[in-house]
Design a protein around this motif. Sequence first.
Motif, PDB file in Angstrom:
ATOM      1  N   ALA B 170      38.529  24.169 -33.814  1.00 51.51           N
ATOM      2  CA  ALA B 170      37.723  24.849 -32.804  1.00 51.51           C
ATOM      3  C   ALA B 170      38.531  25.937 -32.116  1.00 51.51           C
ATOM      4  O   ALA B 170      38.021  27.021 -31.827  1.00 51.51           O
ATOM      5  CB  ALA B 170      37.224  23.836 -31.775  1.00 51.51           C
ATOM      6  N   ALA B 173      38.898  28.837 -34.476  1.00 54.76           N
ATOM      7  CA  ALA B 173      37.660  29.606 -34.639  1.00 54.76           C
ATOM      8  C   ALA B 173      37.662  30.773 -33.654  1.00 54.76           C
ATOM      9  O   ALA B 173      37.300  31.900 -33.999  1.00 54.76           O
ATOM     10  CB  ALA B 173      36.457  28.709 -34.402  1.00 54.76           C
ATOM     11  N   SER B 176      40.407  33.276 -34.622  1.00 59.82           N
ATOM     12  CA  SER B 176      40.075  34.116 -35.780  1.00 59.82           C
ATOM     13  C   SER B 176      39.127  35.229 -35.377  1.00 59.82           C
ATOM     14  O   SER B 176      39.153  36.311 -35.958  1.00 59.82           O
ATOM     15  CB  SER B 176      39.470  33.269 -36.891  1.00 59.82           C
ATOM     16  OG  SER B 176      38.246  32.729 -36.451  1.00 59.82           O
ATOM     17  N   TYR B 177      38.278  35.001 -34.355  1.00 63.54           N
ATOM     18  CA  TYR B 177      37.381  36.062 -33.915  1.00 63.54           C
ATOM     19  C   TYR B 177      38.183  37.195 -33.282  1.00 63.54           C
ATOM     20  O   TYR B 177      37.936  38.372 -33.545  1.00 63.54           O
ATOM     21  CB  TYR B 177      36.357  35.512 -32.920  1.00 63.54           C
ATOM     22  CG  TYR B 177      35.447  36.587 -32.372  1.00 63.54           C
ATOM     23  CD1 TYR B 177      34.435  37.131 -33.156  1.00 63.54           C
ATOM     24  CD2 TYR B 177      35.612  37.079 -31.079  1.00 63.54           C
ATOM     25  CE1 TYR B 177      33.620  38.119 -32.685  1.00 63.54           C
ATOM     26  CE2 TYR B 177      34.800  38.077 -30.594  1.00 63.54           C
ATOM     27  CZ  TYR B 177      33.796  38.593 -31.400  1.00 63.54           C
ATOM     28  OH  TYR B 177      32.996  39.590 -30.922  1.00 63.54           O
ATOM     29  N   ASN B 198      30.782  31.837 -28.686  1.00 62.82           N
ATOM     30  CA  ASN B 198      30.882  30.741 -29.635  1.00 62.82           C
ATOM     31  C   ASN B 198      30.709  29.395 -28.924  1.00 62.82           C
ATOM     32  O   ASN B 198      31.672  28.669 -28.696  1.00 62.82           O
ATOM     33  CB  ASN B 198      32.236  30.808 -30.344  1.00 62.82           C
ATOM     34  CG  ASN B 198      32.232  30.024 -31.626  1.00 62.82           C
ATOM     35  OD1 ASN B 198      31.382  29.152 -31.816  1.00 62.82           O
ATOM     36  ND2 ASN B 198      33.176  30.316 -32.499  1.00 62.82           N
ATOM     37  N   ALA B 201      32.130  26.123 -30.710  1.00 62.09           N
ATOM     38  CA  ALA B 201      33.567  25.878 -30.584  1.00 62.09           C
ATOM     39  C   ALA B 201      33.893  25.347 -29.189  1.00 62.09           C
ATOM     40  O   ALA B 201      34.717  24.438 -29.036  1.00 62.09           O
ATOM     41  CB  ALA B 201      34.337  27.166 -30.850  1.00 62.09           C
ATOM     42  N   SER B 326      31.673  26.341 -36.415  1.00 68.10           N
ATOM     43  CA  SER B 326      32.084  27.324 -35.403  1.00 68.10           C
ATOM     44  C   SER B 326      32.974  28.396 -36.030  1.00 68.10           C
ATOM     45  O   SER B 326      32.923  29.558 -35.622  1.00 68.10           O
ATOM     46  CB  SER B 326      32.798  26.637 -34.247  1.00 68.10           C
ATOM     47  OG  SER B 326      34.070  26.213 -34.633  1.00 68.10           O
ATOM     48  N   VAL B 327      33.779  28.008 -37.051  1.00 65.24           N
ATOM     49  CA  VAL B 327      34.590  29.018 -37.752  1.00 65.24           C
ATOM     50  C   VAL B 327      33.672  29.997 -38.476  1.00 65.24           C
ATOM     51  O   VAL B 327      33.838  31.223 -38.383  1.00 65.24           O
ATOM     52  CB  VAL B 327      35.559  28.341 -38.751  1.00 65.24           C
ATOM     53  CG1 VAL B 327      36.309  29.394 -39.536  1.00 65.24           C
ATOM     54  CG2 VAL B 327      36.530  27.447 -38.011  1.00 65.24           C
ATOM     55  N   TRP B 329      30.613  30.636 -37.730  1.00 71.57           N
ATOM     56  CA  TRP B 329      29.950  31.398 -36.661  1.00 71.57           C
ATOM     57  C   TRP B 329      30.819  32.579 -36.241  1.00 71.57           C
ATOM     58  O   TRP B 329      30.339  33.719 -36.101  1.00 71.57           O
ATOM     59  CB  TRP B 329      29.679  30.456 -35.490  1.00 71.57           C
ATOM     60  CG  TRP B 329      29.008  31.056 -34.311  1.00 71.57           C
ATOM     61  CD1 TRP B 329      29.582  31.790 -33.324  1.00 71.57           C
ATOM     62  CD2 TRP B 329      27.620  30.975 -33.977  1.00 71.57           C
ATOM     63  NE1 TRP B 329      28.668  32.160 -32.399  1.00 71.57           N
ATOM     64  CE2 TRP B 329      27.440  31.679 -32.772  1.00 71.57           C
ATOM     65  CE3 TRP B 329      26.505  30.354 -34.577  1.00 71.57           C
ATOM     66  CZ2 TRP B 329      26.201  31.784 -32.143  1.00 71.57           C
ATOM     67  CZ3 TRP B 329      25.282  30.464 -33.947  1.00 71.57           C
ATOM     68  CH2 TRP B 329      25.135  31.180 -32.755  1.00 71.57           C
ATOM     69  N   SER B 330      32.120  32.288 -36.032  1.00 74.51           N
ATOM     70  CA  SER B 330      33.049  33.344 -35.619  1.00 74.51           C
ATOM     71  C   SER B 330      33.125  34.442 -36.667  1.00 74.51           C
ATOM     72  O   SER B 330      33.079  35.636 -36.351  1.00 74.51           O
ATOM     73  CB  SER B 330      34.449  32.768 -35.404  1.00 74.51           C
ATOM     74  OG  SER B 330      34.560  32.237 -34.120  1.00 74.51           O
TER      75      SER B 330
END
Lengths: 165, 340
Positions: B170, B173, B176-177, B198, B201, B326-327, B329-330
């Motif tokens: 989480a 995630a 990474s964004y 997010n 996350a 969530s990853v 999603w990001s």
Amino acid sequence: MAEDVYKPGNLLTSLKRHAAAIATGLRYLLSTKRMTVRYPEFLIDLGEGYRGMIRWRRERCISCGLCAQICPAAAMKMYKLPGEKKMFPGINYQRCIFCGFCVDVCPAFALEHTPVHDLSYEELDEMIYIPERFDTEWVSPALKEGARPVKVVFDEEVGLRHEPK
Amino acid sequence: MTTGTIGRIVDFVLSPHIFAPLIYPGLLAATLVLLTLIWAERKMTAKVQLRYGPLYVLKPLGGAIQLIADAIKFMFQEPIMPRNADKWVFALAPVAMMAFTIIPFAFIPAAPGFVGVDVEYSLPLVLSLSALIPPLILATSWAANNKFTLLGGVREAFMMVAYEVSLFIAAFAVASYYGTLSLSKIVEAQSVPGIILNPIAAGVFFVTMLMTASKLPYDIVEGEQEIVAGPFTEYSGILYMLVMGASYMELYVLSLVFVELFLGGWKPVIPALASIHPAFEGISLFIKAYLVLLFAVFLRSVYARYRLDQALEIGWKKLFPLALLSVIWSLALLLVAGGA
């Protein structure tokens, strides 16, 4: 809510349920209801019939010894006093279970319950009452230091309420 | 000459390398949080349960210094060492636990440009330092040589693998964004709070944060009504204070990270405070973190404890897929927005 039986839901319904639970908690957090009796300042008045510390009256006692015989915890014992032919009961509060058999069995009404129940002792030996000490009036230490007696009232909203007596 | 020396000492203490770990957000602020948070937890739980909570120690403030009284009591209590315990591990593991909760304060940025040791990888560093605590809990549970501590230790081992993975995924995630692993850069890059960008996350991180610090409904490891105090059953006195304090400190560290990842960190900055000391610009970070902490401990009065198997199911079957989601999603946000 109509759904009394718990049914496992999907992610969204369970999120909604969690939110509802937290909202209930927050509602309680913001309310001002309390059920606690702040003991050393207030004391619940237990009234007659509460089985607290046992009061013995020497002038009524006929020394029959029934109380010592019936005591299931062997807390009551007969003591020989110096200069007396008769024996008199004494009580050991380390053992007493406050069952009230001795009070019920006493043919001369020499023993009775009092509502006092909040005594504490620093030493174990203080809890043994030989006849000389047994014949005393019990006073609640909280009341002696100025606790205000309150009475318990059932309340629809809070559950229990305490009103000054 | 003396003023020069004193000035140098003051400058030394006020420099971020010392100020951040020792004063804010480090040891001093953490002690303050510890003392007030446990009191607030007890008061809030009592309020929900129609009770008063701690009241008679400093009555005008509602028993606010109860925890100081408790701390003094723990200080003077006899620390008992079980005869069959592994004495060195038993005594040193709590100290090491406390140390691993304090070291992250050197790497958590407390205010814009104010951090003890500025490293590029502060997010994984802080998380992995707090991940060093479960093995120490296992060590205490083994060292105490008691059936309750061993049960608690086994529970901790089960829980640890269930939550650590989701916690890290989480956090990454979010990283990474923003394309960086540095907490200060993540806060600087946040124009919209991460919880809006997010929310999955954020939810996963919050729940795993509760699991990490073993707070209700996930205090399965300590499980007071079931296994006395879990791994900490044999502790008393100052060692007990250390192990109990460590779990709250861990919660504080993770809530600081939570605020920096998802709630915008030290924004909005109040520039007037910077003239006193640069660390004071982080006051909104502290307030947000404290509110997160209050919410986390408030959950104690809402939830009942989950069973171990339920918690493991939540960890592996719910939180882990959600963390992976969530990853995704990001990454989807990155594709749509074309970079932060």
